[in-house]
Design a protein around this motif. Structure first.
Motif, PDB file in Angstrom:
ATOM      1  N   MET A 143       0.929  -1.154   0.090  1.00 56.79           N
ATOM      2  CA  MET A 143      -0.162  -0.119   0.018  1.00 56.79           C
ATOM      3  C   MET A 143       0.836   1.247   0.053  1.00 56.79           C
ATOM      4  O   MET A 143       0.514   2.086  -0.611  1.00 56.79           O
ATOM      5  CB  MET A 143      -0.978  -0.085   1.188  1.00 56.79           C
ATOM      6  N   LEU A 144       1.836   1.367   0.943  1.00 55.94           N
ATOM      7  CA  LEU A 144       2.964   2.519   0.932  1.00 55.94           C
ATOM      8  C   LEU A 144       3.536   2.711  -0.478  1.00 55.94           C
ATOM      9  O   LEU A 144       3.772   4.023  -0.821  1.00 55.94           O
ATOM     10  CB  LEU A 144       3.807   2.290   2.010  1.00 55.94           C
ATOM     11  N   ALA A 145       3.880   1.784  -1.208  1.00 57.60           N
ATOM     12  CA  ALA A 145       4.486   1.913  -2.632  1.00 57.60           C
ATOM     13  C   ALA A 145       3.350   2.703  -3.408  1.00 57.60           C
ATOM     14  O   ALA A 145       3.628   3.358  -4.311  1.00 57.60           O
ATOM     15  CB  ALA A 145       4.991   0.494  -3.160  1.00 57.60           C
ATOM     16  N   ALA A 146       2.147   1.878  -3.421  1.00 60.88           N
ATOM     17  CA  ALA A 146       1.058   2.648  -4.263  1.00 60.88           C
ATOM     18  C   ALA A 146       0.841   4.123  -3.952  1.00 60.88           C
ATOM     19  O   ALA A 146       0.809   4.738  -5.003  1.00 60.88           O
ATOM     20  CB  ALA A 146      -0.193   1.736  -3.864  1.00 60.88           C
ATOM     21  N   LEU A 147       0.911   4.303  -2.769  1.00 65.16           N
ATOM     22  CA  LEU A 147       0.544   5.799  -2.226  1.00 65.16           C
ATOM     23  C   LEU A 147       1.821   6.421  -2.830  1.00 65.16           C
ATOM     24  O   LEU A 147       1.708   7.805  -3.211  1.00 65.16           O
ATOM     25  CB  LEU A 147       0.493   5.916  -0.655  1.00 65.16           C
ATOM     26  N   ALA A 148       2.931   6.220  -2.430  1.00 63.60           N
ATOM     27  CA  ALA A 148       4.234   6.986  -2.905  1.00 63.60           C
ATOM     28  C   ALA A 148       4.153   7.423  -4.390  1.00 63.60           C
ATOM     29  O   ALA A 148       4.803   8.354  -4.654  1.00 63.60           O
ATOM     30  CB  ALA A 148       5.519   6.129  -2.572  1.00 63.60           C
ATOM     31  N   ARG A 149       3.546   6.227  -5.244  1.00 68.31           N
ATOM     32  CA  ARG A 149       3.590   6.635  -6.590  1.00 68.31           C
ATOM     33  C   ARG A 149       2.541   7.889  -6.992  1.00 68.31           C
ATOM     34  O   ARG A 149       2.801   8.673  -8.003  1.00 68.31           O
ATOM     35  CB  ARG A 149       2.829   5.644  -7.677  1.00 68.31           C
ATOM     36  N   HIS A 150       1.886   8.246  -5.929  1.00 70.03           N
ATOM     37  CA  HIS A 150       0.999   9.748  -6.107  1.00 70.03           C
ATOM     38  C   HIS A 150       1.617  10.749  -5.269  1.00 70.03           C
ATOM     39  O   HIS A 150       1.129  11.759  -5.041  1.00 70.03           O
ATOM     40  CB  HIS A 150      -0.461   9.256  -5.655  1.00 70.03           C
ATOM     41  N   GLY A 151       2.876  10.347  -4.720  1.00 72.95           N
ATOM     42  CA  GLY A 151       3.551  11.339  -3.759  1.00 72.95           C
ATOM     43  C   GLY A 151       3.214  11.466  -2.506  1.00 72.95           C
ATOM     44  O   GLY A 151       3.187  12.341  -1.786  1.00 72.95           O
ATOM     45  N   VAL A 152       2.470  10.553  -2.005  1.00 81.64           N
ATOM     46  CA  VAL A 152       1.927  10.446  -0.783  1.00 81.64           C
ATOM     47  C   VAL A 152       2.730   9.635   0.354  1.00 81.64           C
ATOM     48  O   VAL A 152       2.659   8.345  -0.078  1.00 81.64           O
ATOM     49  CB  VAL A 152       0.614  10.014  -0.556  1.00 81.64           C
ATOM     50  N   VAL A 153       3.254  10.086   1.233  1.00 83.77           N
ATOM     51  CA  VAL A 153       4.155   9.361   2.348  1.00 83.77           C
ATOM     52  C   VAL A 153       3.810   9.442   3.566  1.00 83.77           C
ATOM     53  O   VAL A 153       4.223  10.273   4.385  1.00 83.77           O
ATOM     54  CB  VAL A 153       5.655   9.620   2.062  1.00 83.77           C
ATOM     55  N   PRO A 154       2.721   8.765   3.848  1.00 83.21           N
ATOM     56  CA  PRO A 154       2.077   8.931   5.382  1.00 83.21           C
ATOM     57  C   PRO A 154       3.177   8.550   6.396  1.00 83.21           C
ATOM     58  O   PRO A 154       3.844   7.417   6.157  1.00 83.21           O
ATOM     59  CB  PRO A 154       0.859   8.302   5.406  1.00 83.21           C
ATOM     60  N   THR A 155       3.152   9.020   7.656  1.00 83.79           N
ATOM     61  CA  THR A 155       3.765   8.526   8.695  1.00 83.79           C
ATOM     62  C   THR A 155       2.964   7.414   9.396  1.00 83.79           C
ATOM     63  O   THR A 155       1.683   7.346   9.029  1.00 83.79           O
ATOM     64  CB  THR A 155       3.969   9.783   9.908  1.00 83.79           C
ATOM     65  N   PRO A 156       3.533   6.758  10.168  1.00 86.90           N
ATOM     66  CA  PRO A 156       2.811   5.637  11.151  1.00 86.90           C
ATOM     67  C   PRO A 156       1.727   6.493  11.911  1.00 86.90           C
ATOM     68  O   PRO A 156       0.600   5.553  12.272  1.00 86.90           O
ATOM     69  CB  PRO A 156       3.815   5.295  12.044  1.00 86.90           C
ATOM     70  N   HIS A 157       1.699   7.767  12.054  1.00 88.82           N
ATOM     71  CA  HIS A 157       0.759   8.262  12.995  1.00 88.82           C
ATOM     72  C   HIS A 157      -0.340   8.992  11.972  1.00 88.82           C
ATOM     73  O   HIS A 157      -1.444   9.762  12.500  1.00 88.82           O
ATOM     74  CB  HIS A 157       1.458   9.414  13.912  1.00 88.82           C
TER      75      HIS A 157
END
Length: 75
Positions: free
Chosen positions: A1-15
């Protein structure tokens, strides 16, 4: 999921709340749809291609078809 989000420039933190990330990615998707519609109106591509381009865009934003709760790894 994090890789899919990163493709859109979204890098959420654990919080970061999944709902917030989902809303942000949904906003990005809607922005892209508006840009595509505007390009169609400017005549950058024929109307017959519009549907296929919308489908391609939807595939790139497949993460928004999931509920935010499904994004969280409980391990």
């Amino acid at each position: 999921m994090l890789a899919a989000l990163a493709r859109h420039g979204v890098v959420p933190t654990p919080h970061t709340r999944p709902e917030l990330v989902h809303e942000f990615v949904s906003d990005l998707y809607r922005h892209e749809l508006r840009r595509l519609r505007d390009r169609l109106r400017r005549g950058e591509f024929p109307k017959t291609e519009y549907f296929g381009r919308v489908v391609d865009l939807r595939k790139r934003y497949a993460v928004i078809s999931m509920r935010p709760a499904e994004w969280v790894d409980e391990d």
